[in-house]
Enzyme design. Sequence first.
Site, short mmCIF file in Angstrom:
data_model
loop_
_atom_site.label_atom_id
_atom_site.label_comp_id
_atom_site.label_asym_id
_atom_site.label_seq_id
_atom_site.Cartn_x
_atom_site.Cartn_y
_atom_site.Cartn_z
CD GLU A 108 -0.07 9.78 -0.02
OE1 GLU A 108 -0.77 9.53 -1.01
OE2 GLU A 108 -0.51 9.86 1.12
CD GLU A 150 -6.69 6.48 -5.03
OE1 GLU A 150 -6.24 7.56 -4.59
OE2 GLU A 150 -6.54 5.41 -4.42
ZN ZN Z 1 -6.31 7.19 -0.05
#
Ligand code: ZN
Length: 861
Positions: free
Chosen positions: A125, A302
């Site tokens: 990401e 997360e």
């Molecule tokens: Zn995040």
Amino acid sequence: MSAQTTNRIARSRHDYQAPAFTIKTMQLSFNLHSTATRVTAVMQVNRETPGAALQLDGQHLTLIAITLDGRKLSAEHYQLSADGLVLPEVPDSFELCIETEIAPQHNTALEGLYMAGNTYCTQCEAEGFRRIMFFPDRPDVLCQYTVTIKADAKTYPYLLSNGNKISDHIDELGLRTVQWHDPFPKPCYLFALVAGDFDLVTDNFITQSGRDVRLELFVDKGAAAKGDFALQALKRAMRWDEQRFNLEYDLDIYMVVAVDFFNMGAMENKGLNIFNSKYVLADAASATDRDYFNIESIIGHEYFHNWTGNRVTCRDWFQLSLKEGLTVFRDQEFSADMGSATLSRIDAVKLIRSAQFAEDASPMAHPIRPEQVLEMNNFYTVTVYDKGAEVIRMLQTLLGRQLFASGLTLYLKRHDGQAATCDDFIRAMQDASGYDLTQFALWYSQSGTPVLTVKQQYDADTKQLSLTLRQETAATADQATKQALLLPIAVELLFADNSRQKQLFCLTDAEQQFVLPDVATEPVVVWLEHFSAPVKLHCQATTEDLLQIAAQASDGVARWDAMQQYWSRQITAVMQGAAVQTVITAELVALLKQWLELPAADLALTAELLTLPDFDTLAEQHDEIPVDAILSALSSIKMFLAQQLREAFLQCLHNLPQPAYRYQQQDVAIRRLRHLCLSYMAQLAEYDVVLQQHYQQADNMTDTIAVLMATQQAGSALFPQLRDDFCQRWQHDALVMDKAFALVATDPADTVFAGIAAMQQHRQFSWKNPNRVRALFSAFSMRNPQQFHRLDGAGYRLLLEAITKLDPINPQVSARLVTPLLSWRRFDKTRQQLMLDALQLLAAQSNLSNDLFEKVSRSLP
Ligand code: ZN
């Protein structure tokens, strides 16, 4: 291939087009080698748009071979550039096989496949997958991955990827081959690979439906004991998401790996989270209460992404807040339930008022859903994340917890397995609740901080209380005109007879009047309870009103907030020339003394009430930031309070119990109040002995750091000696040395420059490690206003040098470092010129990264 310059074309949100090709399955193989890793992808590709060429993203890749349905393609069949690969003519449905070579060892940007010490790991990401394989590197291309990893079995006992392990064998030469399959289709940004040697800590979790999930935490060799807290936090997060939102984990295994080189906090890769070791490893000796808090909240964050981010992902990166704002909101609610709801909310509010308000007032201002992006990494911001979470919180306030939860359930059901948009989210909330959210949705497209001005008028004859609310949002760098937003304004009325009444107003117009009938006496109004909207509040409360709110409001956040307003006013008065002793009245001193003698049930709140607003929060109250006046008012008030309350602080300190260290809410609160006392007492040399004693007797990092920070901020003669002792004692522990680096860098004394220079030579310091760089340079530029904003420009030059050095190594981190310089327009003429000089020197450099280029160019006149 190796054209070095990539293009600098910003993308616009409105240019979104659905992918021209989809890829249903992907077999990805890695033959790991530090300078020549071979990656092979076999992809099943399907055309969606007639006539379109196949465009694959790819950067820093060496192309070895391409075959299409088994036929090797020669160079005339494709176009290769620094940004990717184009195949102009391809069939409607075919198998594409690509082989690339990469050098993880040379990857200092820490995007794609890189080496964190001896560990191979990935960070994909936002757009890192294109550094691993040619692929449509966008979040709306979801496919099923089967991953094969080959590496030497001895050096790399653990070869990990997403999903379930399906095979594992070692050949006669000692080469290990492991295969993983992830049954959930996912975008490539959620792909992960890890190879290394670790200590493994395991546990299990039985889900609410009775499935047994294996939990595995991988940490540096020898650090197993430091992983226990994170693993327990993970189990709490899993249980909490079931209970609060009825969301259950979906794979048979959940892995978390801690690595020492990481650009951010952590990453939610499906079934294989990768964490900055700073947010995993903790024990009493080396971690502070704040570290423990952060670990629990990031582990939660997360984990919560598994539903809000992974099961339902983002259609394009402009929608980032869809997963991040929502997931920050979820982790905040989790933290509130695990510890002190008041303290965690106060922390969140502080962040909005300092960093987020500053971002709104800067050249990088953007709505929580940005419109224009050159480098996506630049938009992982406090606006997208934390203001995004405030927007979700306002929705919950408006709809109520129950309807909000139904809306979330509908959203996840409706879009499971899809790549969604912020509009999809709002639509689900609207459909589930029956509310019209058309105006509310403006929060997604409008940047800037609304100023809310409130007036109250009481008519004793008619018994009517009229409340007049006005909102105004000033133009921002990105947007000239603003509309009225929907603001939920939570209010509490405090009456003289101690009765109280709560009310929620929805402000929808630029100005509106709310009239309450049958109000027996004029109340004190607590505005914006629990910070119900992310705005700047202007109200006419008298100082007596503020002190009454601070003593009596039912919401702890409102009590703290009233004191913040109170302190801000007194600080402003001193800045305008009033004498401290006339501003800090005898009545106030008496009240504070009373609080210290008889602290509230919540000791931490007592500490917060006595804590002055920080420099950044005060700065946001001014268009032109009066650096010197703020700093000198703060220090004279602090000194005056220390003198006036000298016995009260000592007495309070003595009355507090000192239980053996546990990270537990009551104990955290005791330490918070003790540290507040110490921070005032450090102002007075007569208490050096007490501080020294505390330092020597401390059996945990929280107490140790508290003494160090108190003496440092007070400019105490004790500080250098304690700091040196601390550096000596912890020189072998890199994570603790980060605290030492930050202590050196935030020292308000002139010697800070020599200190920072010396620390760059420390054996633990490395320009390649983001934690080290941030501990020294972000700490300096963001938490040492005294020295950073020096009038001789030395502070700005130091930052400029660091950025210049770092940009070729790690652009993502260098672009974050530049942030404080971007706000040059907010300062006096002298500082403006010095900051601008620094920015112009940066702009003149050749080979500036896109990350830095975007920010610097947005800020130049
Ligand atoms: Zn995040």
